[in-house]
Design a protein around this motif. Structure first.
Motif, PDB file in Angstrom:
ATOM      1  N   LEU A   5       0.879  -1.227  -0.046  1.00  0.00           N
ATOM      2  CA  LEU A   5       0.093   0.031  -0.147  1.00  0.00           C
ATOM      3  C   LEU A   5       0.949   1.364   0.074  1.00  0.00           C
ATOM      4  O   LEU A   5       1.576   1.508   1.008  1.00  0.00           O
ATOM      5  CB  LEU A   5      -1.006  -0.055   1.246  1.00  0.00           C
ATOM      6  CG  LEU A   5      -1.814  -1.373   1.246  1.00  0.00           C
ATOM      7  CD1 LEU A   5      -2.437  -1.386   2.559  1.00  0.00           C
ATOM      8  CD2 LEU A   5      -2.900  -1.203   0.113  1.00  0.00           C
ATOM      9  N   VAL A   6       0.761   2.176  -1.011  1.00  0.00           N
ATOM     10  CA  VAL A   6       1.677   3.166  -1.343  1.00  0.00           C
ATOM     11  C   VAL A   6       1.543   4.437  -0.332  1.00  0.00           C
ATOM     12  O   VAL A   6       2.240   4.806   0.263  1.00  0.00           O
ATOM     13  CB  VAL A   6       1.631   3.775  -2.576  1.00  0.00           C
ATOM     14  CG1 VAL A   6       2.267   5.031  -2.888  1.00  0.00           C
ATOM     15  CG2 VAL A   6       2.021   2.717  -3.604  1.00  0.00           C
ATOM     16  N   ARG A   7       0.291   4.447  -0.029  1.00  0.00           N
ATOM     17  CA  ARG A   7      -0.495   5.449   1.049  1.00  0.00           C
ATOM     18  C   ARG A   7       0.309   4.953   2.319  1.00  0.00           C
ATOM     19  O   ARG A   7       0.962   6.144   2.974  1.00  0.00           O
ATOM     20  CB  ARG A   7      -1.811   5.737   1.076  1.00  0.00           C
ATOM     21  CG  ARG A   7      -2.159   6.498   2.119  1.00  0.00           C
ATOM     22  CD  ARG A   7      -3.681   6.602   2.176  1.00  0.00           C
ATOM     23  NE  ARG A   7      -4.106   6.877   3.521  1.00  0.00           N
ATOM     24  CZ  ARG A   7      -5.666   6.960   3.803  1.00  0.00           C
ATOM     25  NH1 ARG A   7      -6.478   6.461   2.917  1.00  0.00           N
ATOM     26  NH2 ARG A   7      -5.893   7.302   4.968  1.00  0.00           N
ATOM     27  N   ASP A   8       0.195   3.846   2.615  1.00  0.00           N
ATOM     28  CA  ASP A   8       0.895   3.492   4.096  1.00  0.00           C
ATOM     29  C   ASP A   8       2.205   3.598   4.320  1.00  0.00           C
ATOM     30  O   ASP A   8       2.817   4.007   5.157  1.00  0.00           O
ATOM     31  CB  ASP A   8       0.261   1.979   4.426  1.00  0.00           C
ATOM     32  CG  ASP A   8      -1.460   1.801   4.760  1.00  0.00           C
ATOM     33  OD1 ASP A   8      -1.965   3.045   4.850  1.00  0.00           O
ATOM     34  OD2 ASP A   8      -1.859   1.023   4.867  1.00  0.00           O
ATOM     35  N   ALA A   9       2.711   3.069   3.225  1.00  0.00           N
ATOM     36  CA  ALA A   9       4.435   3.115   3.183  1.00  0.00           C
ATOM     37  C   ALA A   9       4.812   4.809   3.170  1.00  0.00           C
ATOM     38  O   ALA A   9       5.578   4.933   4.191  1.00  0.00           O
ATOM     39  CB  ALA A   9       5.107   2.580   2.114  1.00  0.00           C
ATOM     40  N   ALA A  10       4.224   5.426   2.453  1.00  0.00           N
ATOM     41  CA  ALA A  10       4.458   7.083   2.345  1.00  0.00           C
ATOM     42  C   ALA A  10       3.947   7.537   3.689  1.00  0.00           C
ATOM     43  O   ALA A  10       4.935   8.406   4.146  1.00  0.00           O
ATOM     44  CB  ALA A  10       3.793   7.576   1.340  1.00  0.00           C
ATOM     45  N   ALA A  11       3.047   7.338   4.087  1.00  0.00           N
ATOM     46  CA  ALA A  11       2.585   7.875   5.502  1.00  0.00           C
ATOM     47  C   ALA A  11       3.657   7.557   6.738  1.00  0.00           C
ATOM     48  O   ALA A  11       4.034   7.957   7.646  1.00  0.00           O
ATOM     49  CB  ALA A  11       1.164   7.393   6.152  1.00  0.00           C
ATOM     50  N   THR A  12       4.208   6.206   6.576  1.00  0.00           N
ATOM     51  CA  THR A  12       5.102   5.759   7.749  1.00  0.00           C
ATOM     52  C   THR A  12       6.251   6.238   7.357  1.00  0.00           C
ATOM     53  O   THR A  12       7.045   6.682   8.407  1.00  0.00           O
ATOM     54  CB  THR A  12       5.306   4.116   7.375  1.00  0.00           C
ATOM     55  OG1 THR A  12       3.884   3.205   7.634  1.00  0.00           O
ATOM     56  CG2 THR A  12       6.438   3.669   8.447  1.00  0.00           C
ATOM     57  N   ALA A  13       6.813   6.677   6.290  1.00  0.00           N
ATOM     58  CA  ALA A  13       7.933   7.498   6.143  1.00  0.00           C
ATOM     59  C   ALA A  13       7.786   8.890   6.757  1.00  0.00           C
ATOM     60  O   ALA A  13       8.591   9.438   7.291  1.00  0.00           O
ATOM     61  CB  ALA A  13       8.100   7.654   4.468  1.00  0.00           C
TER      62      ALA A  13
END
Length: 178
Positions: A5-13
């Protein structure tokens, strides 16, 4: 180690980058002089990563996410417990005049709270971060005492490094998945 999930990985970053900069900042309370450039560079890298992650998460906000109504509620409870336990522990340490132990206490609570967060998000990288932050928290006091360093410097540097590496990794995962 990754999420699809791009959104979750980006939000985690974003989240890990933001908090890495905070830990590098806490480490600057009383570090050895030679650590300052490393701590400043870590803070800058963390904030740049947080910015990139935030922008990417915003761009993919309508994409899939591990968070639904149930997951979001559980996440809120986990984070609420984390903040409560960290605050109570910090208060007790202040009353006991052991404020130097506040940073490792908070790091320990953060590390432990990341285990259920990793399970909720189904993001194995966060399990690794949870374990490493917990180890940093537990090792900080003996390492600081053995080397005559401020505990906040040891735990801040260690936790900051773990979080900035995880933030950069999550940003790369998001960009590759994108």
């Amino acid at each position: 180690m990754i999420t699809e999930l791009v959104r979750d990985a980006a939000a985690t970053a974003f989240v890990f980058g933001f908090f890495a900069s905070s830990w590098f900042g806490w480490a600057q309370e009383a570090p050895p002089r030679s650590w300052r450039p490393v701590l400043i560079a870590g803070s800058v890298l963390a904030l740049l990563t947080a910015t990139a992650g935030g922008l990417l998460a915003w761009r993919h906000w309508s994409d899939g996410t591990a968070f639904d109504d149930d997951t979001s509620r559980t996440f809120g409870i986990v984070v609420g417990i984390e903040f409560g336990v960290a605050a109570v522990g910090a208060g007790v340490l202040a009353l006991l005049r052991r404020r130097e132990l506040t940073a490792p206490w908070v790091a320990l609570v953060v590390g432990l709270h990341l285990f259920p967060v990793a399970a909720l998000m189904d993001y194995p990288l966060i399990h690794v971060v949870a374990a490493l932050v917990t180890v940093v928290a537990l090792a900080a006091v003996p390492v600081a005492r053995a080397r005559a360093l401020a505990v906040s410097a040891v735990v801040g540097l260690g936790t900051g490094v773990v979080l900035v590496v995880a933030a950069v990794s999550s940003l790369i995962i998001a960009l590759v998945a994108y």
